[in-house]
Design a protein around this motif. Structure first.
Motif, PDB file in Angstrom:
ATOM      1  N   SER A  47      34.776  48.688  50.689  1.00  0.00           N
ATOM      2  CA  SER A  47      35.110  47.263  50.787  1.00  0.00           C
ATOM      3  C   SER A  47      36.009  46.776  49.661  1.00  0.00           C
ATOM      4  N   LEU A  48      35.984  47.446  48.479  1.00  0.00           N
ATOM      5  CA  LEU A  48      36.758  46.975  47.327  1.00  0.00           C
ATOM      6  C   LEU A  48      38.014  47.810  47.076  1.00  0.00           C
ATOM      7  N   ASN A  49      38.201  48.841  47.906  1.00  0.00           N
ATOM      8  CA  ASN A  49      39.381  49.715  47.762  1.00  0.00           C
ATOM      9  C   ASN A  49      39.419  50.377  46.379  1.00  0.00           C
ATOM     10  N   ILE A  50      38.292  50.972  45.987  1.00  0.00           N
ATOM     11  CA  ILE A  50      38.208  51.658  44.694  1.00  0.00           C
ATOM     12  C   ILE A  50      37.657  53.060  44.940  1.00  0.00           C
ATOM     13  N   ASP A  51      37.842  53.939  43.959  1.00  0.00           N
ATOM     14  CA  ASP A  51      37.334  55.298  44.135  1.00  0.00           C
ATOM     15  C   ASP A  51      35.839  55.346  43.850  1.00  0.00           C
ATOM     16  N   GLU A  52      35.187  56.473  44.176  1.00  0.00           N
ATOM     17  CA  GLU A  52      33.731  56.608  44.059  1.00  0.00           C
ATOM     18  C   GLU A  52      33.263  56.534  42.606  1.00  0.00           C
ATOM     19  N   ASP A  53      34.069  57.049  41.680  1.00  0.00           N
ATOM     20  CA  ASP A  53      33.672  57.005  40.266  1.00  0.00           C
ATOM     21  C   ASP A  53      33.592  55.566  39.780  1.00  0.00           C
ATOM     22  N   LYS A  84      35.242  38.853  48.003  1.00  0.00           N
ATOM     23  CA  LYS A  84      35.183  37.604  48.777  1.00  0.00           C
ATOM     24  C   LYS A  84      35.866  37.767  50.124  1.00  0.00           C
ATOM     25  N   SER A  85      36.967  38.471  50.131  1.00  0.00           N
ATOM     26  CA  SER A  85      37.702  38.698  51.372  1.00  0.00           C
ATOM     27  C   SER A  85      36.844  39.491  52.367  1.00  0.00           C
ATOM     28  N   TYR A  86      36.187  40.527  51.875  1.00  0.00           N
ATOM     29  CA  TYR A  86      35.329  41.354  52.739  1.00  0.00           C
ATOM     30  C   TYR A  86      34.164  40.532  53.292  1.00  0.00           C
ATOM     31  N   LEU A  87      33.543  39.708  52.427  1.00  0.00           N
ATOM     32  CA  LEU A  87      32.399  38.893  52.856  1.00  0.00           C
ATOM     33  C   LEU A  87      32.810  37.851  53.888  1.00  0.00           C
ATOM     34  N   MET A  88      33.994  37.255  53.679  1.00  0.00           N
ATOM     35  CA  MET A  88      34.492  36.257  54.634  1.00  0.00           C
ATOM     36  C   MET A  88      34.767  36.896  55.995  1.00  0.00           C
ATOM     37  N   LYS A  89      35.353  38.099  55.970  1.00  0.00           N
ATOM     38  CA  LYS A  89      35.630  38.797  57.227  1.00  0.00           C
ATOM     39  C   LYS A  89      34.327  39.169  57.934  1.00  0.00           C
ATOM     40  N   LYS A  90      33.362  39.611  57.151  1.00  0.00           N
ATOM     41  CA  LYS A  90      32.067  39.986  57.723  1.00  0.00           C
ATOM     42  C   LYS A  90      31.400  38.774  58.375  1.00  0.00           C
ATOM     43  N   GLU A  91      31.453  37.630  57.668  1.00  0.00           N
ATOM     44  CA  GLU A  91      30.860  36.403  58.201  1.00  0.00           C
ATOM     45  C   GLU A  91      31.599  35.956  59.460  1.00  0.00           C
ATOM     46  N   SER A  92      32.931  36.092  59.437  1.00  0.00           N
ATOM     47  CA  SER A  92      33.734  35.719  60.601  1.00  0.00           C
ATOM     48  C   SER A  92      33.397  36.599  61.802  1.00  0.00           C
ATOM     49  N   ASP A  93      33.224  37.902  61.559  1.00  0.00           N
ATOM     50  CA  ASP A  93      32.869  38.825  62.643  1.00  0.00           C
ATOM     51  C   ASP A  93      31.515  38.484  63.247  1.00  0.00           C
ATOM     52  N   ILE A  94      30.562  38.116  62.364  1.00  0.00           N
ATOM     53  CA  ILE A  94      29.225  37.762  62.843  1.00  0.00           C
ATOM     54  C   ILE A  94      29.282  36.503  63.700  1.00  0.00           C
ATOM     55  N   LYS A  95      30.062  35.518  63.247  1.00  0.00           N
ATOM     56  CA  LYS A  95      30.190  34.273  64.006  1.00  0.00           C
ATOM     57  C   LYS A  95      30.867  34.524  65.351  1.00  0.00           C
ATOM     58  N   GLU A 116      33.234  48.455  30.340  1.00  0.00           N
ATOM     59  CA  GLU A 116      34.322  49.234  29.711  1.00  0.00           C
ATOM     60  C   GLU A 116      35.338  49.684  30.759  1.00  0.00           C
ATOM     61  N   GLY A 117      36.618  49.455  30.479  1.00  0.00           N
ATOM     62  CA  GLY A 117      37.691  49.900  31.349  1.00  0.00           C
ATOM     63  C   GLY A 117      38.171  48.859  32.336  1.00  0.00           C
ATOM     64  N   ILE A 118      37.518  47.664  32.387  1.00  0.00           N
ATOM     65  CA  ILE A 118      37.934  46.616  33.323  1.00  0.00           C
ATOM     66  C   ILE A 118      38.633  45.503  32.546  1.00  0.00           C
ATOM     67  N   ASP A 119      39.908  45.216  32.933  1.00  0.00           N
ATOM     68  CA  ASP A 119      40.623  44.109  32.309  1.00  0.00           C
ATOM     69  C   ASP A 119      40.569  42.894  33.235  1.00  0.00           C
ATOM     70  N   GLU A 120      41.205  41.795  32.814  1.00  0.00           N
ATOM     71  CA  GLU A 120      41.111  40.549  33.572  1.00  0.00           C
ATOM     72  C   GLU A 120      41.729  40.659  34.960  1.00  0.00           C
ATOM     73  N   ASP A 121      42.881  41.299  35.064  1.00  0.00           N
ATOM     74  CA  ASP A 121      43.535  41.445  36.370  1.00  0.00           C
ATOM     75  C   ASP A 121      42.660  42.256  37.327  1.00  0.00           C
ATOM     76  N   MET A 122      42.087  43.313  36.794  1.00  0.00           N
ATOM     77  CA  MET A 122      41.249  44.174  37.636  1.00  0.00           C
ATOM     78  C   MET A 122      39.989  43.420  38.089  1.00  0.00           C
ATOM     79  N   ALA A 123      39.413  42.629  37.190  1.00  0.00           N
ATOM     80  CA  ALA A 123      38.213  41.854  37.522  1.00  0.00           C
ATOM     81  C   ALA A 123      38.508  40.849  38.624  1.00  0.00           C
ATOM     82  N   LYS A 124      39.691  40.156  38.503  1.00  0.00           N
ATOM     83  CA  LYS A 124      40.066  39.171  39.530  1.00  0.00           C
ATOM     84  C   LYS A 124      40.292  39.848  40.876  1.00  0.00           C
ATOM     85  N   THR A 125      40.923  41.021  40.840  1.00  0.00           N
ATOM     86  CA  THR A 125      41.178  41.757  42.084  1.00  0.00           C
ATOM     87  C   THR A 125      39.858  42.161  42.751  1.00  0.00           C
ATOM     88  N   LEU A 126      38.895  42.616  41.945  1.00  0.00           N
ATOM     89  CA  LEU A 126      37.578  43.005  42.481  1.00  0.00           C
ATOM     90  C   LEU A 126      36.890  41.827  43.172  1.00  0.00           C
TER      91      LEU A 126
END
Length: 492
Positions: free
Chosen positions: A364-370, A413-424, A398-408
């Motif tokens: 859902s977040l487009n990140i690797d398993e690690d 939020k995008s995934y949750l909104m889509k999930k809620e939309s699908d349920i509706k 450790e290893g997360i900067d501001e841009d990365m945090a905002k992207t996460l």
């Protein structure tokens, strides 16, 4: 006769230790019963004895009823008839007329004796119950007076009797006539013959009261009993805490060389007793309650009121106890549902749960398993936590900067909104299949949390009429359509 009545009342009062008023009331009832027997119909009679002189007067009584509700002319009169003499009288009031008092012939005396005897017994029983009401919840000493198939009749002294039912006896206990026994005065129950004293030896309160007797600190309110659980005759747990930091509550209850706890155990036919130290911290309290097993991990779920406990694999049987006794008693003591597992089983469950979280984050977040594993290791278990946690919390990793945090957070939020939309969308598709529901109405129902025909079938009309444009008639129609689909479809 007046002097004889006074003499009877005084003699019975002194002999049976019953208040004179109770004796006079019994005499009045006896005289009223004797009077009624002189009449061919069932009349209502009241006798009033003058308490000082002993003289008495007799009155016949009629209850006032509605004009069209007269069913017993011998003891009822209509409202219109009663108002000819008593203009202010109301339905339910009593009309009285003095009649000749009954003479004390042989039959009258016999009737009076029978009624008086029963009334005196009832008065004695009520007095005994009143005396013992204050002793409810306390231990009393009794003697076995009579043995029945399913109960024992106990003599509590001073003409007081109590019942100890077989199921309130500790298993394998036997008592014979004349045996002395300690019991908890547990209850007063109504019976056809009047109130009855009920005793118990299996109630948790019995164990608590025995400790109160054996441990002076409990009686002095220095030590407080916080809970008791019992498997009568086998094992029990009692939780205690001290109000004085200088007093060890567990040590005080156990006593020198176990003398106090042994005395209680002996009274309970050798019931083994664990004295548990109460703690405000639920995790520590669980650890104490599970003794002698040592707890290594605790997971508390307040939503379901359950606690998962992990113990070393080799201690699993000890923690559970014979037939689940140890964990069952601990659950009853804490009033939580305890689930005991081995360390290896819990570790496997945690690993499986962690794997699900890692896969969810990765997809859902487009990140690797690690990276997903790092988030799970930091304690994140859901996308909601990542989406709405303060950004500083993510930046502390450790290893997360501001841009990365905002992207996460944006991805979450995008995934949750889509999930809620699908349920509706899924809910709307299901609801519009029902008669009377348009797409617009389906959307409004979904916004109200009604996602399926089953949800709608469970609703009452009042639950959905708050929706704008939905009348009571239409609400009832669509609910019935849902019920026909979900509940009655197979009956057609």
């Amino acid at each position: 006769m007046a002097k004889e009545i006074i003499a009877i009342a005084e003699a019975l009062s002194n002999e049976r230790a019953i208040p004179k008023d109770k004796i006079f009331e019994a005499l009045e009832t006896a005289l009223a019963t004797a009077t009624k027997k002189k009449y061919p119909v069932d009349i209502s009679v009241r006798v009033a004895i003058e308490r000082k002189e002993g003289s008495y007067r007799t009155f016949r009584r009629w209850t006032v009823v509605a004009d069209d509700n007269l069913t017993q002319p011998a003891c009822e009169t209509t409202l219109s008839a009663a108002r000819t003499e008593y203009p202010e009288i109301q339905i339910g009031d009593i009309v009285e007329e003095e009649i000749d008092s009954v003479a004390f012939d042989r039959i009258t005396v016999q009737t009076a004796k029978q009624v008086l005897s029963q009334k005196v017994k009832d008065a004695e029983r009520e007095q005994i119950i009143a005396e013992h009401r204050e002793r409810l919840g306390h231990v009393v000493n009794a003697t076995v007076k009579k043995q029945g198939r399913d109960f024992l009749v106990l003599d509590l002294g001073n003409n007081a009797e109590a019942v100890l039912k077989r199921e309130q006896l500790i298993p394998h206990e036997t008592f014979g006539r004349g045996d002395r026994v300690k019991v908890l005065l547990a209850d007063i129950k109504a019976d056809n013959k009047g109130p009855q004293l009920i005793c118990s030896r299996t109630a948790p309160e019995f164990l608590a009261e025995l400790f109160r007797i054996e441990v002076p600190e409990i009686g002095e309110d220095i030590i407080e009993i916080m809970g008791v659980s019992r498997d009568p005759g086998s094992r029990a747990k009692i939780a205690v805490r001290s109000k004085d930091k200088r007093v060890d509550p567990r040590g005080a209850c156990i006593g020198m060389r176990g003398a106090r706890v042994t005395a209680v155990s002996n009274e309970l036919s050798g019931e083994k007793i664990d004295v548990v130290l109460y703690d405000e911290n639920i995790a520590q309290y669980v650890t104490n309650a599970m003794e002698p097993a040592e707890v290594s991990h605790i997971i508390i779920n307040e939503d379901t009121n359950t606690i998962e406990i992990a113990v070393a694999d080799e201690n699993l049987a000890l923690a559970i106890g014979r037939n689940g006794q140890n964990v069952r008693l601990a659950s009853q003591l804490l009033k939580w549902d305890l689930k005991v597992k081995s360390e290896s089983a819990m570790a496997k469950e945690i690993e499986n749960e962690s794997s699900k979280v890692v896969n969810l984050f990765s997809e859902s977040l487009n990140i690797d398993e690690d990276f997903a594993l790092a988030l799970a290791t930091e304690g994140f278990n859901s996308l909601e936590e990542i989406a709405y946690v303060p950004i500083d919390t993510l930046l502390s990793i450790e290893g997360i900067d501001e841009d990365m945090a905002k992207t996460l957070q944006e991805n979450a939020k995008s995934y949750l909104m889509k999930k809620e939309s699908d349920i509706k969308e899924s809910g709307v598709k299901e609801l519009i299949k029902l008669d009377g529901i348009t797409e617009d109405l389906a959307l409004k129902l979904v916004d109200k949390g009604i996602m399926s025909a089953e949800d709608l079938a469970e609703c009452a009309t009042d639950d959905i009429t708050t929706i704008e444009g939905l009348s009571d008639e239409l609400a009832g129609k669509i609910i019935m359509a849902a019920r026909n689909e979900c509940w009655f479809k197979d009956l057609k």
